[in-house]
Design a protein around this motif. Structure first.
Motif, PDB file in Angstrom:
ATOM      1  N   GLN A 216      -7.380   3.557   7.155  1.00  0.00           N
ATOM      2  CA  GLN A 216      -6.158   2.914   6.669  1.00  0.00           C
ATOM      3  C   GLN A 216      -6.212   1.408   6.922  1.00  0.00           C
ATOM      4  OE1 GLN A 216      -2.339   5.241   7.315  1.00  0.00           O
ATOM      5  NE2 GLN A 216      -3.736   6.449   8.570  1.00  0.00           N
ATOM      6  N   ALA A 217      -6.706   1.012   8.085  1.00  0.00           N
ATOM      7  CA  ALA A 217      -6.814  -0.415   8.387  1.00  0.00           C
ATOM      8  C   ALA A 217      -7.824  -1.085   7.465  1.00  0.00           C
ATOM      9  CB  ALA A 217      -7.217  -0.600   9.848  1.00  0.00           C
TER      10      ALA A 217
ATOM     11  N   GLY B 285      -8.559  -0.176   4.470  1.00  0.00           N
ATOM     12  CA  GLY B 285      -7.916  -0.274   3.164  1.00  0.00           C
ATOM     13  C   GLY B 285      -6.964  -1.448   3.071  1.00  0.00           C
ATOM     14  N   ARG B 286      -6.177  -1.652   4.114  1.00  0.00           N
ATOM     15  CA  ARG B 286      -5.252  -2.799   4.103  1.00  0.00           C
ATOM     16  C   ARG B 286      -6.024  -4.113   4.037  1.00  0.00           C
ATOM     17  NH1 ARG B 286      -2.574   0.485   7.979  1.00  0.00           N
ATOM     18  NH2 ARG B 286      -3.538  -0.674   9.678  1.00  0.00           N
ATOM     19  N   ASP B 287      -7.089  -4.209   4.806  1.00  0.00           N
ATOM     20  CA  ASP B 287      -7.888  -5.437   4.804  1.00  0.00           C
ATOM     21  C   ASP B 287      -8.541  -5.662   3.442  1.00  0.00           C
ATOM     22  OD1 ASP B 287      -7.223  -5.817   7.444  1.00  0.00           O
ATOM     23  OD2 ASP B 287      -9.113  -5.025   8.232  1.00  0.00           O
TER      24      ASP B 287
ATOM     25  N   VAL C 224      -7.494  -4.627   0.430  1.00  0.00           N
ATOM     26  CA  VAL C 224      -6.506  -5.051  -0.563  1.00  0.00           C
ATOM     27  C   VAL C 224      -6.132  -6.503  -0.349  1.00  0.00           C
ATOM     28  CG1 VAL C 224      -4.131  -4.732  -1.342  1.00  0.00           C
ATOM     29  CG2 VAL C 224      -5.603  -2.744  -1.005  1.00  0.00           C
ATOM     30  N   ALA C 225      -6.006  -6.910   0.912  1.00  0.00           N
ATOM     31  CA  ALA C 225      -5.664  -8.307   1.194  1.00  0.00           C
ATOM     32  C   ALA C 225      -6.763  -9.250   0.716  1.00  0.00           C
ATOM     33  CB  ALA C 225      -5.428  -8.491   2.695  1.00  0.00           C
TER      34      ALA C 225
ATOM     35  N   ALA D 166      -5.108  -2.930  -5.191  1.00  0.00           N
ATOM     36  CA  ALA D 166      -4.330  -1.719  -4.988  1.00  0.00           C
ATOM     37  C   ALA D 166      -4.233  -0.940  -6.295  1.00  0.00           C
ATOM     38  CB  ALA D 166      -2.940  -2.073  -4.475  1.00  0.00           C
TER      39      ALA D 166
ATOM     40  N   ILE E 254      -6.050   3.580  -2.229  1.00  0.00           N
ATOM     41  CA  ILE E 254      -5.292   2.374  -1.884  1.00  0.00           C
ATOM     42  C   ILE E 254      -5.009   1.562  -3.150  1.00  0.00           C
ATOM     43  CG2 ILE E 254      -6.112   2.226   0.481  1.00  0.00           C
ATOM     44  CD1 ILE E 254      -8.218   0.200  -0.452  1.00  0.00           C
TER      45      ILE E 254
END
Length: 285
Positions: A208-209, A211-213, A215-216, A263, A285
């Motif tokens: 999950q982390a 994925g967030r990185d 997308v950013a 995303a 994501i």
């Protein structure tokens, strides 16, 4: 629930039905499997589940012989979930001769990720699934097969196989079922010690982390993804895991992302060994 063991028995049991809904499993059933059965039930006029531990998809050093067989508990769960027909072939029923004809999936999709670390795995999966589909859907003009999304790459490989062989079967994805702490349900979770079970959720958290990185960093993915993946694997390794891969890929083909992919276009996938247990997970994501 009608239990059959041979292909002729299965076809006889399904003769009166026109649109079976099928869920293939290797047994040792958990709530994730049962969710697939319940998802399948309204999609056809007979709900069929198979239990077969497929030797062809295990490498020589893997856990074929020790893979849990929990027949009585599996039957009770399937009965409660409304399964109509349980197909439980013996190895001699499904492979009466050595299976020398095999389904070879597209290497561009099947030789990466899981296929890289488990060579031949998807050939074994495709071969047994093709045989099961042939047994269940022979003579049927339509049908449905439900596969769990936790095995994301496997779902993609099997969907492509069904498309390319023009089988009259809709492949439906079942959402990954998770424990309260977000660990993906898996038959292999039962191998974990109490301490390992508490640690196991870290794979989901790491993905999950990542994925967030990702997308950013969407506008610079080709340059940054490798570094983000390396950081994620290093962090998980520092906790005592042995990661095979934590990676960001395109949902459409599991190839590396391109600049601008963000995303809605990506999936993060991971496989890592905790102690003696290899776990996999993914998040779109």
């Amino acid at each position: 629930m009608h239990i059959v063991h041979t292909i002729p028995e299965l076809r006889a049991a399904l003769a009166a039905y026109s649109k079976p809904a099928f869920v293939p499993t290797m047994g040792n059933l958990h709530d994730g499997h049962i969710a697939l059965v319940r998802q399948a039930k309204p999609l056809g006029d007979a709900t069929v589940v198979s239990i077969f531990v497929n030797r062809l998809q295990f490498l020589p050093h893997e856990d074929f012989d020790s893979y849990p067989r929990t027949w009585e508990a599996d039957c009770a769960k399937l009965q409660a979930a409304g399964c109509d027909v349980l197909f439980a072939p013996r190895e001699s029923d499904l492979y009466p001769q050595p299976q020398t004809f095999k389904v070879q999936p597209d290497p561009q999709l099947a030789d990466i990720l899981e296929g890289q670390f488990r060579p031949g795995f998807f050939t074994g999966v495709c071969t047994v699934v093709m045989k099961l589909l042939s047994a269940v859907f022979a003579g049927k003009s339509q049908g449905v097969a439900v596969f769990g999304q936790k095995d994301y790459q496997q779902l993609m490989v099997l969907r492509r196989m069904v498309q390319q062989f023009a089988l009259p079967i809709d492949v439906v994805a079942g959402q990954t079922q998770r424990a309260a702490d977000a660990l993906a349900l898996s038959s292999r979770n039962g191998y974990l010690s109490e301490a390992e079970r508490a640690e196991a959720v870290q794979l989901s958290l790491a993905l999950q982390a990542l994925g967030r990185d990702a997308v950013a960093a969407a506008q610079a993915l080709p340059e940054q993804c490798a570094a983000l993946e390396a950081q994620a694997m290093q962090a998980l390794g520092a906790r005592g895991w042995q990661p095979d891969y934590l990676t960001v890929r395109r949902r459409s083909d599991l190839q590396l992302p391109q600049a601008g992919d963000g995303a809605g276009a990506l999936v993060v996938l991971g496989a890592a060994r905790l102690g003696n247990t290899r776990l996999i997970d993914n998040f779109e994501i």
